[in-house]
Design an enzyme around this catalytic site. Structure first.
Site, PDB file in Angstrom:
ATOM      1  N   CYS A 245      40.001  32.144 -17.168  1.00  0.00           N
ATOM      2  CA  CYS A 245      38.594  32.564 -17.037  1.00  0.00           C
ATOM      3  C   CYS A 245      38.442  34.083 -16.989  1.00  0.00           C
ATOM      4  CB  CYS A 245      37.982  31.942 -15.790  1.00  0.00           C
ATOM      5  SG  CYS A 245      38.141  30.141 -15.778  1.00  0.00           S
TER       6      CYS A 245
ATOM      7  N   HIS B 132      32.189  37.040 -10.162  1.00  0.00           N
ATOM      8  CA  HIS B 132      32.726  35.898 -10.919  1.00  0.00           C
ATOM      9  C   HIS B 132      32.003  34.630 -10.460  1.00  0.00           C
ATOM     10  CE1 HIS B 132      35.622  33.888 -13.423  1.00  0.00           C
ATOM     11  NE2 HIS B 132      36.078  33.150 -12.413  1.00  0.00           N
TER      12      HIS B 132
ATOM     13  N   HIS C 153      29.543  28.438 -16.663  1.00  0.00           N
ATOM     14  CA  HIS C 153      30.807  29.187 -16.609  1.00  0.00           C
ATOM     15  C   HIS C 153      31.491  29.044 -17.961  1.00  0.00           C
ATOM     16  CE1 HIS C 153      34.459  30.972 -15.526  1.00  0.00           C
ATOM     17  NE2 HIS C 153      34.979  30.056 -14.713  1.00  0.00           N
TER      18      HIS C 153
ATOM     19  N   SER D  95      15.512  78.313 -62.448  1.00  0.00           N
ATOM     20  CA  SER D  95      14.933  79.579 -61.994  1.00  0.00           C
ATOM     21  C   SER D  95      15.193  79.788 -60.502  1.00  0.00           C
ATOM     22  CB  SER D  95      13.444  79.610 -62.329  1.00  0.00           C
ATOM     23  OG  SER D  95      12.891  80.861 -62.055  1.00  0.00           O
TER      24      SER D  95
END
Length: 1120
Positions: free
Chosen positions: A178, A313, A353, A625
């Site tokens: 994880c 977490h 998750h 020119s």
């Protein structure tokens, strides 16, 4: 407030996501978070269907939690966009498909065109921890196919991104459970800081296609009974599994600032560690979590007290949440007052998750929080977890709050932990811009804008337009329309199919985009394919006096780039001329020829920079020119300041002649008007400008110009007054040369031109004369040779230009080159050529090369006497003419250009092979007479000769493993062969040379075997395919082509698993996803369907269906 000035900082420049709850962009995710949306749902019905086939599995599946966080329509994938065939896409893990699409979206979010990354050292690190799909495919042994290997491998998640985007930097899949995606972010940061990569594509992905891991996690007590996440809640008993992808684009900070990227946040520091031996490998370790956070803070060089928010977490497990909050409190909560806590939150109750993708999702949420200055509320929180001590300086965000004010930039921490023990942490900070924006909306004028869309596939344009229309009418209204146009025009990859929309407002844009999506575009919309040849360099032509208009440059001043250029030299203009260029442009006032000269120059150098800022560049410049001054600036010969001094100081000198002169544009060639000047006895007039083959400009005293113009108009020659009162490019200006030279001494230091520059002042338009003082004196007085300059540029762009340059180079070294054009095959060619050679008075000719030929591919049964003679004439009649003029032993050498094609029996080249066979025989004859003649049997020459333009010949050679040769290699072979007494020499180049492989020995063994076999045994009747009822092909060539095209399309569609009408005949098969494995299957199908032996490298030498059909036309003709 501190600035982002650490050399350890990395820029976050782009983000993308595909998450549950239809959160398909970071903005959609943010809105979902603010609304506390819980996107959990029942698992899609078909996900576990394969496991229901087994009765034992079916009984167990009923006990596995069926709720979680799922992405709708995960099976959808735009395979064609990535040149992947439906067949290969079916055998790719959806995780690979998902990260491909989300990576593309993240790069678009970053404003990084894919073309700018192709071939670069960009890194890819992707977190992945699940192989549900791979198990489904690879455990079905009877149906395993070659693409399933890379299609289901973890490495494929990262490697496919690198492959399809052509990235050459590190590319690695990361499995830290994880923690995978936050570890990937850590690795990306390291790759950038080490100098290994300038850009890193990082993130993670998760997809749930089997019940196995869900069952494991449930039995381990990690999952909640209701399939939801309840982070920090007293009812937390596990998490709900989630799927999706999150991708972040990191970039070297200095590069991001230099490129004007929209920097979303600064990644200050990251750290990764392991929690060591704990109560169990899956048990969390508070000390390890504390240590990794402190390490990240040390790397970031910031104090923990300056971190106001931590994205936790927070997996909602009974042990995990209390352990993590305790660790956060120990690092970030210590010493904080109750009214200034460290706030915490977690995105998991919103989208679940994501396991391997979880860290990147939390990272995106934290970036948006520091960017927007808002602390987002926690979803699914009713009662704070009673197992946590909430008095230790941390507090969960329960309602939307403004970010606390402080004396330092907004900073946040991000936590991510893996159940194998990996712990990771990141510190991010709000980006603070320290200097002016390189790109801003002020660069773009208000009002009408052009919106550009493009796609590799035509049908995708309408889908894009619908998506863009919806965005324009909702959240897009918050964005300035100028910025939207700028991003679509300069920060997107531009594909083959394109559409452009001229719009006045967001609502107008939405209306026109919707109309296009519904296939009813308005007149202010245009679309089509990318035009061929549009990558050719362009020439910028800078006009001269007379092109000015009222309010010139007024709108351009709204562009920041244009204004910056004018402002950079405005002080010089004010000092030299006594007026402000900015003010004059804002007022739209043009006072006198002297001011016009200056403003014309400034308009041009400013416009050049605007074009460059839009990605438009030039390959050459021409100045007319006064336009030559701006052209020289654009080419890098002089600086804008030097050009300003030249034009202003010269303009001041022109004041002496203001009111005394005039100019007129005459719609007639220079030669005609020169005669008119002479016959009308107006000797004070001169042709000052050779404008074009059909026009010129006359200059002289005012009264004489007016009288001359009247006379010409009376004669029917249209003459137009030029808006000037100075006789530019007239000899009368000669008296200004000395004072101008004195005024410029020490102020002009010309440099080498960076692009081709063509002179209109010098007699030779390709003059390399530097743009110093002498040049500008000539520019003032000499006539303007615009026609010559344009002709020279056009000639140099011609394919003949390199050849002409070679001839000129040879002549400069003393060679004399004379072209004589005759028909070498005519009956009197010998006498014509002899007479012309005598007229040249050349020394005796000592060498002869015969290289004439006509290529006309035609099946042998279709050859007519006329077509046969047309091919043979230059070979046979031409060589006999030379043999008559230069009999054996009268020249030092004769070389006859023959071909290797006759060895291989190329279809359709029977006549050509016959002509070359005659050359070979003539060489043998002349050798027998003691002459030094050789027939060179060439392979194809690269970029020159008849075969160079024949894709058919190249393809046929390729089937033999033979490639073309360069001119240098050809002449080396020629010199080598000349050392030997031989009448023929075959010159071939094996592809083995390019691969550094040993050459086949003998080289042409297959030809030798074929010839020997054909002599010893009669040719066998070719067998029909297993299906003996092959459909007969029509005899009519057009019908035959259509029939073959249909059959090949069906075979290709079958192999690629596409619908037949989706297969494009002219598109390279590789662009539709055909790979080397699929070509084997295609070859088998073609042989079975058509009864024709197909070479293994067919699709390499014949890359599209049309190419294959043309090849089959020849092969099937041969079978009749």
């Amino acid at each position: 407030m501190e600035a982002n000035d650490s050399p350890h900082d990395v820029a976050v420049v782009g983000m993308g996501c595909r998450l549950p709850g239809n959160n398909n962009t970071p903005e959609e995710l943010w809105r979902s978070i603010l609304q506390k949306v819980d996107a959990s749902s029942e698992i899609p019905r078909m996900r576990w269907e394969p496991y229901q086939q087994n009765a034992q599995n079916a009984r167990s599946i009923g006990k596995v939690p069926r709720r979680g966080y799922f992405v709708k329509n995960l099976e959808n994938f735009d395979a064609g966009f990535f040149n992947i065939s439906p067949k290969e896409a079916e055998q790719m893990d959806p995780q690979q498909r998902l990260v491909l699409e989300v990576t593309w979206e993240a790069l678009e979010n970053a404003g990084i065109p894919l073309s700018s990354l192709s071939g670069s050292d960009a890194a890819v690190f992707m977190g992945v921890n699940s192989d549900d799909y791979g198990k489904l495919l690879l455990e079905d042994l009877p149906h395993v196919e070659p693409w399933m290997g890379i299609g289901t491998a973890y490495c494929g998640v990262a490697n496919r991104i690198s492959y399809h985007l052509n990235l050459m930097g590190p590319s690695t899949a990361v499995d830290a459970a994880c923690a995978s995606s936050l570890v990937a972010i850590h690795l990306g940061r390291q790759a950038i800081l080490s100098g290994e990569s300038k850009v890193a594509i990082v993130g993670g992905v998760n997809a749930i296609f089997g019940p196995g891991l869900t069952s494991v996690l449930d039995k381990a007590g990690a999952l909640s009974s209701d399939g939801r996440c309840h982070s920090f809640d007293d009812a937390a008993s596990g998490y709900g599994r989630g799927e999706g992808a999150a991708v972040v684009i990191l970039k070297n900070m200095a590069e991001a600032v230099k490129d004007g990227d929209h920097i979303l946040a600064t990644l200050k520091g990251t750290a990764v560690a392991q929690d060591g031996r704990t109560n169990g490998i899956m048990a969390p370790n508070q000390k390890a979590q504390e240590l990794v956070a402190r390490k990240a803070l040390d790397v970031a060089r910031v104090d923990a007290s300056t971190i106001d928010y931590v994205e936790a977490h927070a997996t909602s497990t009974p042990v995990g949440d209390p352990t993590e909050v305790s660790a956060i409190s120990a690092v970030y909560g210590k010493g904080r007052s109750p009214d200034k806590p460290c706030y915490i939150g977690s995105v998991k109750p919103n989208v679940g998750h994501l396991e391997a993708g979880a860290g990147a999702v939390g990272f995106i949420k934290a970036v948006m929080s520091v960017q927007k200055g808002i602390l987002p509320p926690q979803a699914n929180l009713k009662t704070l977890n009673t197992r946590v001590n909430w008095s230790e300086g941390v507090q969960v965000v329960q309602d939307i709050e403004d970010w606390p004010s402080s004396g330092y930039p907004r900073r946040a921490g991000v936590c991510s932990y893996g159940y194998g023990g990996t712990v990771s942490h990141a510190i991010i900070e709000k980006y603070i811009q320290t200097g002016p924006a390189i790109y801003s909306k002020e660069q773009w004028p208000k009002g009408t804008q052009v919106l550009l869309l493009s796609s590799p596939q035509r049908r995708s344009l309408e889908t894009q337009a619908a998506t863009q229309a919806e965005w324009m009418s909702t959240v897009g209204k918050q964005n300035d329309l100028r910025c939207v146009a700028a991003t679509l025009g300069t920060r997107r990859s531009h594909h083959k199919y394109r559409a452009a929309f001229v719009v006045e407002s967001h609502d107008d844009a939405a209306e026109k985009l919707n109309a296009f999506a519904c296939q009813t575009p308005t007149k202010w919309t245009t679309s089509g394919g990318k035009p061929e040849g549009d990558d050719r360099p362009v020439v910028w032509v800078f006009s001269g006096h007379g092109a000015q208009w009222t309010d010139m440059a007024k709108d351009l001043l709204q562009y920041r780039v244009f204004r910056d250029v004018i402002e950079s030299v405005d002080i010089l203009v004010q000092k030299e001329m006594g007026f402000s260029a900015i003010q004059a442009m804002e007022m739209g006032v043009l006072n006198g020829s002297d001011q016009v000269q200056v403003l014309t120059y400034l308009m041009q150098i400013g416009l050049s920079e605007v074009l460059r800022s839009l990605g438009v560049s030039c390959g050459a410049v021409i100045g007319h020119s006064v336009g030559e001054i701006a052209a020289s600036v654009a080419a890098g010969c002089i600086t804008p300041a030097e050009g300003t001094l030249i034009v202003t100081r010269r303009a001041k000198l022109y004041r002496r002649f203001m009111g005394a002169g005039g100019m007129a544009l005459v719609c007639a060639p220079l030669e005609q008007i020169t005669i008119e000047i002479s016959t009308q006895n107006v000797n004070n007039l001169v042709v000052a400008i050779n404008s074009s083959p059909s026009s010129c400009v006359v200059s002289g005293p005012k009264e004489e110009i007016e009288a001359f113009a009247l006379n010409l108009n009376n004669k029917g020659i249209k003459t137009i007054h030029v808006d000037t009162d100075i006789a530019f490019h007239h000899p009368m200006l000669g008296e200004l040369m000395e004072p101008l030279a004195e005024a410029l001494v020490g102020y002009v230091s010309p440099s080498q031109s960076k692009v081709a520059i063509y002179s209109t002042s010098a007699s030779d338009p390709r003059s390399t004369m530097d743009r110093g003082i002498r040049y500008w004196l000539d520019n003032m007085v000499n006539p303007v040779q615009l026609t010559s300059a344009i002709s020279a540029a056009a000639e140099d762009a011609s394919p003949l230009a390199p050849i002409i340059k070679k001839i000129l180079s040879m002549e400069s070294r003393g060679a004399t080159i004379q072209a004589i054009a005759i028909d070498i095959s005519s009956h009197d060619a010998a006498s014509q050529l002899s007479s012309r050679i005598d007229d040249l008075c050349f020394p005796p000719i000592r060498g002869v090369v015969h290289a004439a030929g006509v290529l006309h591919n035609e099946h042998v049964l279709s050859v007519t006497p006329d077509s046969f003679e047309r091919v043979l004439a230059p070979k046979i009649a031409g060589s006999l003419t030379l043999n008559m003029l230069f009999p054996p032993k009268t020249v030092d050498f004769m070389v006859l250009f023959s071909s290797c094609g006759q060895f291989f029996g190329f279809p359709g080249q029977a006549s050509y092979a016959s002509g070359n066979a005659f050359l070979d025989a003539l060489a043998t004859y002349r050798r027998s007479q003691g002459d030094n003649t050789i027939a060179m049997q060439w392979t194809s020459w690269r970029e020159i000769g008849m075969a160079a333009g024949s894709e058919f010949v190249r393809a046929e050679l390729a089937t033999k493993g033979i490639t073309d040769i360069s001119q240098e290699e050809a002449f080396q072979a020629w010199m080598h062969v000349s050392k030997y007494d031989v009448d023929h020499a075959v010159v071939l180049r094996s592809r083995a040379l390019e691969k550094h492989e040993p050459l086949p020995s003998p080289l042409l063994v297959d030809i030798a075997i074929h010839k020997i076999s054909s002599i010893l045994t009669p040719p066998p009747t070719p067998p029909l395919s297993a299906s003996s009822d092959l459909l007969p092909l029509p005899r009519n060539p057009a019908d035959r082509f259509d029939s073959l095209s249909r059959q090949v399309r069906e075979c290709v569609a079958n192999v690629l698993q596409m619908e037949t009408d989706e297969v494009a005949s002219q598109e390279p098969l590789s662009n539709m996803g055909m790979d080397s494995v699929m070509t084997v299957h295609l070859r088998g199908r073609l042989q079975k369907s058509l009864g024709v032996l197909v070479p293994p490298n067919l699709t390499w030498s014949h890359p599209s269906i049309d190419h294959i059909v043309k090849w089959l036309m020849e092969k099937t003709n041969d079978k009749e």
